[in-house]
Enzyme design. Sequence first.
Site, PDB file in Angstrom:
ATOM      1  CG  HIS A 118     -15.580  -9.562 -14.030  1.00 37.82           C
ATOM      2  ND1 HIS A 118     -16.704  -9.706 -13.229  1.00 37.82           N
ATOM      3  CD2 HIS A 118     -14.571  -9.228 -13.205  1.00 37.82           C
ATOM      4  CE1 HIS A 118     -16.373  -9.475 -11.967  1.00 37.82           C
ATOM      5  NE2 HIS A 118     -15.078  -9.191 -11.925  1.00 37.82           N
ATOM      6  CB  VAL A 119     -10.068  -7.301 -15.956  1.00 38.60           C
ATOM      7  CG1 VAL A 119     -10.156  -6.718 -14.558  1.00 38.60           C
ATOM      8  CG2 VAL A 119      -8.626  -7.471 -16.397  1.00 38.60           C
ATOM      9  CG  HIS A 120     -10.309 -13.274 -15.846  1.00 36.30           C
ATOM     10  ND1 HIS A 120     -11.171 -12.649 -16.719  1.00 36.30           N
ATOM     11  CD2 HIS A 120      -9.816 -14.358 -16.500  1.00 36.30           C
ATOM     12  CE1 HIS A 120     -11.215 -13.341 -17.857  1.00 36.30           C
ATOM     13  NE2 HIS A 120     -10.405 -14.368 -17.760  1.00 36.30           N
ATOM     14  CG  MET A 121      -3.358 -12.921 -12.580  1.00 29.81           C
ATOM     15  SD  MET A 121      -2.322 -11.888 -13.625  1.00 29.81           S
ATOM     16  CE  MET A 121      -1.843 -10.623 -12.437  1.00 29.81           C
TER      17      MET A 121
END
Length: 158
Positions: A118-121
Amino acid sequence: MKYIWTPWRMKYIQENIKTSDCIFCQALSQPDGTDNLVLFRGEVVFAILNRYPYTSGHVMVVPRLHKPVLEELDAVIRAEIMELTTKCITVLRAVYHPEGFNIGMNIGAIAGAGIADHVHMHIVPRWAGDTSFMSTLGQTRVLPESLADTYQRILNAW
Ligand SMILES: [Zn+2]
């Protein structure tokens, strides 16, 4: 995670990760507060405090969609990630007066992503001397305030 790859098995694992193992999807299914650490919910993105912060005020901006990479998100969501990242910087500046920020994404486990599915910054406020202080402590990260305090301070400034 160890498994034998077959198409049906892969599907099972992906669904399993989404419903039970993904901390971001879990946080979204809970009421906002010091338990799930969600600070803000937008239509397609949300902001959440990192439970294991690198420094105080370590925030993450996450799409609501459970996707591992940016190219599987549409342009609106990618733009919203940058807008919410900018909002987080503004709030963190007001609360913590950092001297700088590290902002970025680790794509894939090999690149250091803790939650690779789950991509995240990451938005990490930085101060002079914070790394040298923490490197002397090794794995232990001593932070000047509790997560609950951080959560409340950021929320008050939002
Ligand atoms: Zn997820």
